[in-house]
Design a protein around this motif. Structure first.
Motif, short mmCIF file in Angstrom:
data_model
loop_
_atom_site.label_atom_id
_atom_site.label_comp_id
_atom_site.label_asym_id
_atom_site.label_seq_id
_atom_site.Cartn_x
_atom_site.Cartn_y
_atom_site.Cartn_z
N GLY A 1 0.81 -1.21 0.00
CA GLY A 1 0.00 0.00 0.00
C GLY A 1 0.84 1.26 0.00
O GLY A 1 0.55 2.23 -0.73
N LEU A 2 1.92 1.28 0.80
CA LEU A 2 2.77 2.47 0.85
C LEU A 2 3.51 2.65 -0.47
O LEU A 2 3.55 3.76 -1.02
CB LEU A 2 3.76 2.36 2.01
N PHE A 3 4.11 1.58 -0.98
CA PHE A 3 4.89 1.69 -2.20
C PHE A 3 4.02 2.11 -3.38
O PHE A 3 4.36 3.04 -4.13
CB PHE A 3 5.58 0.36 -2.52
N LEU A 4 2.88 1.46 -3.57
CA LEU A 4 2.04 1.80 -4.71
C LEU A 4 1.31 3.13 -4.51
O LEU A 4 0.98 3.81 -5.49
CB LEU A 4 1.04 0.68 -4.98
N GLY A 5 1.08 3.53 -3.27
CA GLY A 5 0.52 4.86 -3.04
C GLY A 5 1.43 5.95 -3.54
O GLY A 5 0.97 6.98 -4.07
#
Length: 356
Positions: free
Chosen positions: A254-258
């Protein structure tokens, strides 16, 4: 490192410290435990509220020394013995991570425990690629795929077999998130934060069922990967494990793709983070999500929820650095810019959640 660092601290190289000789007990300790006669020199590579990273050089080797920051928002996040335990476990897997070499835990040598590890090759990417490399579609696709493959390897790793029972509390991990980080914000709340409470309510109401726990890096973005730019690109090492635990690993995705790609606002939160991926031709989030599912064997059916939690949680944590900035305890440009970056993180989180 901070200019207020103790003169008795041999790892306190001063602001922008380069080429600082190591002598005394630390030099003797390194020779004994590394089998390297030295002499040793330290170059500061990073510092701040994350664990500080220094290049440890001798005539025959380059290594990395990690130590806690002098000013920490949450001292529990800077336990070098814990990071040593994790890296020792990861060395038994196919996860690309630096090999730990020694833990310095003698206060007669350094004031706080420090970790010596191998120096992995590769580039931590922010704005652009090194040298004359062009961030074209093929290269950005290769980088994204390499990171998804590395993250998949991490989240596939058998943490129990690697000896990490007790490293975290995976049971009820998602159940604890909203309450834990809301309470932490209450410790240093300095202003009203639009969307924070609304997102917290949305997260609680839409929480997915618990999946299989795994190793969670906890701060996974592109500049916490050392990337080699061959054909194809590869992740030589995932670094900066200070927030790692056993929990729901989809929070890393979630953090990386956000932060990934050009699907973000024209003025995004923390614009330096993964900025290189906002170039023309970068693959979309959906493409990389499919790559991750293949690499990890995990479903990203609820990716929007995990992106929302990741940005909401990050905003909550780094608001502590902004509180330090207002108090005059932290005067970096990073802390100053949180005046706007924290609200922008929450706005992006609200967008992921469909609240705006």
């Amino acid at each position: 490192m901070s200019s207020s660092a103790s003169a008795s601290d041999p790892t306190a190289s001063g602001p922008g410290g380069r080429g600082v000789p190591v002598d005394g007990p630390l030099s003797a300790w390194l020779t004994e435990h590394l089998g390297d006669p030295g002499p040793f020199v330290l170059d500061r590579l990073s510092g701040g509220n994350s664990n500080e990273t220094l290049l440890l050089r001798s005539p025959t080797a380059r290594r990395i020394l990690r130590r806690p920051p002098h000013d920490a928002i949450d001292p529990s996040a800077h336990d070098m013995a814990r990071e040593h335990t994790l890296l020792t476990a990861l060395a038994q897997t196919d996860v690309p991570a630096p090999a730990p070499l020694a833990l310095i835990d003698d206060p007669a040598v350094v004031p706080a425990p420090a970790l010596v590890m191998e120096a992995a090759e590769g580039h931590a990417l922010l704005w652009d690629l090194p040298g004359d490399r062009v961030a074209d579609a093929a290269t950005l696709t290769g980088i994204g795929e390499a990171v998804m493959d590395a993250l998949g390897a991490l989240h596939r790793a058998d943490w129990r077999a690697a000896g990490l029972d007790g490293f975290g509390r995976p049971d009820g991990f998602l159940d604890r998130q909203v309450g834990r980080w809301t309470r932490q914000l209450d410790r240093y709340r300095v202003r009203e934060l639009p969307w924070h409470a609304e997102i917290a309510s949305w997260l609680a109401a839409h929480q997915p069922a618990d999946g299989e726990p795994g190793i969670l890096h906890g701060d996974f973005h592109l500049d916490n990967c050392l990337v080699t730019l061959g054909e194809p690109p590869a992740v030589a090492a995932i670094i900066d494990w200070e927030m790692a635990t056993i929990g729901d690993p989809l929070l890393d995705v979630g953090l990386f793709l956000g932060f990934w790609g050009d699907e973000r606002p024209a003025t995004p939160a923390m614009p330096k983070v993964q900025a290189v991926t906002r170039g023309a031709g970068a693959p979309g989030r959906a493409v990389l999500a499919a790559r991750y599912e293949e690499a990890s064997g995990r479903s990203l059916e609820h990716l929007d929820w995990y992106m929302t939690l990741a940005f909401w949680k990050l905003a909550t944590i780094v608001e502590g650095a902004y509180a330090q900035f207002l108090a005059g305890a932290l005067t970096t440009p990073y802390a100053r810019d949180l005046e706007h970056d924290v609200p922008r993180l929450l706005e992006e989180a609200a967008t992921f959640a469909g609240l705006r």
